[in-house]
Design a protein around this motif. Sequence first.
Motif, mmCIF file in Angstrom:
data_model
loop_
_atom_site.group_PDB
_atom_site.id
_atom_site.type_symbol
_atom_site.label_atom_id
_atom_site.label_comp_id
_atom_site.label_asym_id
_atom_site.label_seq_id
_atom_site.Cartn_x
_atom_site.Cartn_y
_atom_site.Cartn_z
ATOM 1 N N ASN A 165 -1.712 -3.809 5.317
ATOM 2 C CA ASN A 165 -1.376 -2.516 4.719
ATOM 3 C C ASN A 165 -1.641 -2.475 3.218
ATOM 4 O O ASN A 165 -1.901 -1.413 2.657
ATOM 5 N N THR A 166 -1.573 -3.617 2.574
ATOM 6 C CA THR A 166 -1.828 -3.683 1.129
ATOM 7 C C THR A 166 -3.309 -3.622 0.799
ATOM 8 O O THR A 166 -3.705 -3.039 -0.214
ATOM 9 N N GLY A 222 0.833 -1.191 0.000
ATOM 10 C CA GLY A 222 0.000 0.000 0.000
ATOM 11 C C GLY A 222 0.870 1.244 0.000
ATOM 12 O O GLY A 222 1.670 1.456 -0.920
ATOM 13 N N SER A 223 0.765 2.044 1.037
ATOM 14 C CA SER A 223 1.535 3.284 1.141
ATOM 15 C C SER A 223 2.857 3.099 1.883
ATOM 16 O O SER A 223 3.538 4.078 2.181
ATOM 17 N N TYR A 224 3.227 1.862 2.165
ATOM 18 C CA TYR A 224 4.395 1.603 3.002
ATOM 19 C C TYR A 224 5.494 0.873 2.234
ATOM 20 O O TYR A 224 5.224 -0.040 1.460
ATOM 21 N N PRO A 280 1.670 -7.917 -1.374
ATOM 22 C CA PRO A 280 2.578 -6.769 -1.522
ATOM 23 C C PRO A 280 3.407 -6.924 -2.798
ATOM 24 O O PRO A 280 3.617 -8.036 -3.296
ATOM 25 N N THR A 281 3.878 -5.810 -3.304
ATOM 26 C CA THR A 281 4.754 -5.816 -4.475
ATOM 27 C C THR A 281 6.202 -5.929 -4.003
ATOM 28 O O THR A 281 6.633 -5.167 -3.137
ATOM 29 N N GLY A 333 -1.302 -0.537 9.670
ATOM 30 C CA GLY A 333 -2.045 -1.434 10.542
ATOM 31 C C GLY A 333 -1.173 -2.345 11.382
ATOM 32 O O GLY A 333 -1.634 -3.393 11.839
ATOM 33 N N GLU A 334 0.062 -1.961 11.622
ATOM 34 C CA GLU A 334 0.991 -2.834 12.355
ATOM 35 C C GLU A 334 0.490 -3.162 13.758
ATOM 36 O O GLU A 334 0.567 -4.314 14.198
#
Length: 252
Positions: free
Chosen positions: A56-57, A11-13, A181-182, A155-156
């Motif tokens: 997070n994704t 996502g944004s991380y 995740p990528t 969201g950890e």
Amino acid sequence: MKSREKRIISGSYLELEYFPITEHGHRHDNKRRLTKKEQQNLNEKNAVKKLIRLINTNFVAGDILIHPTYRTDEMPNTEKEVIKDIQNYFRCIKAYRKKHGLPPVKYIYVVECKNGRWHWHGIMSAIDRDVAEKLWKHGDYTNADRFQPTEQEGGEAFARYISKKPMGKRRWNSSTNLKNPTVKTKDGQHTRRGIARIATQRINDRAYWERKYKGYRFVSATPVYNDYNGWWYIYAKMYRNKRKEKIPHLLR
């Protein structure tokens, strides 16, 4: 040996790992075999990382955290019974979403049992909180909250909370439509000396990291020196500034 830079984008991380690899492309660490306890600890650490990245994704602010319980007279005897009830619950969620023109639900859940009392924790795509609570038919103390990821960690905190005491063989269950995740890798971008310089001189240099990975903000970086092969290993975390998303009226 040459170095590898691994980027994990959830996502944004953004997570970064720098480590050496062999001529065949395998990660080059200590040859000593891990003890059973060390392997268990490593497996647990990696499982939590995977869960954090999945959350997070796939989930954003405004999605739903749900914590259903059971009434005493409906308490299941086994985890298998709990999972069956949860699957029926998500069938109801899917039917509601389809009826109201909402996209397919994504979800992750973890089953827990404390002192013989079963309950579960989950995260799922945004929906009216009252609906999320009412569709669980087995408990009087079901609570649905808005997911509020922090800007730097996402969201950890929630991922660590729900993975603290996993039940059964699987740590969590999920819908089949989650995105992974990528992961990207680059080899040979840094020499051993270059990696050492980053680890010893620039590890906490915010400007350096943010210049190197444009669009991301620096969170932290950790260097670890490997006595076996004489290389520095680096792990860094960054995040992309997120614009606040409007939640549709139907989902408030």
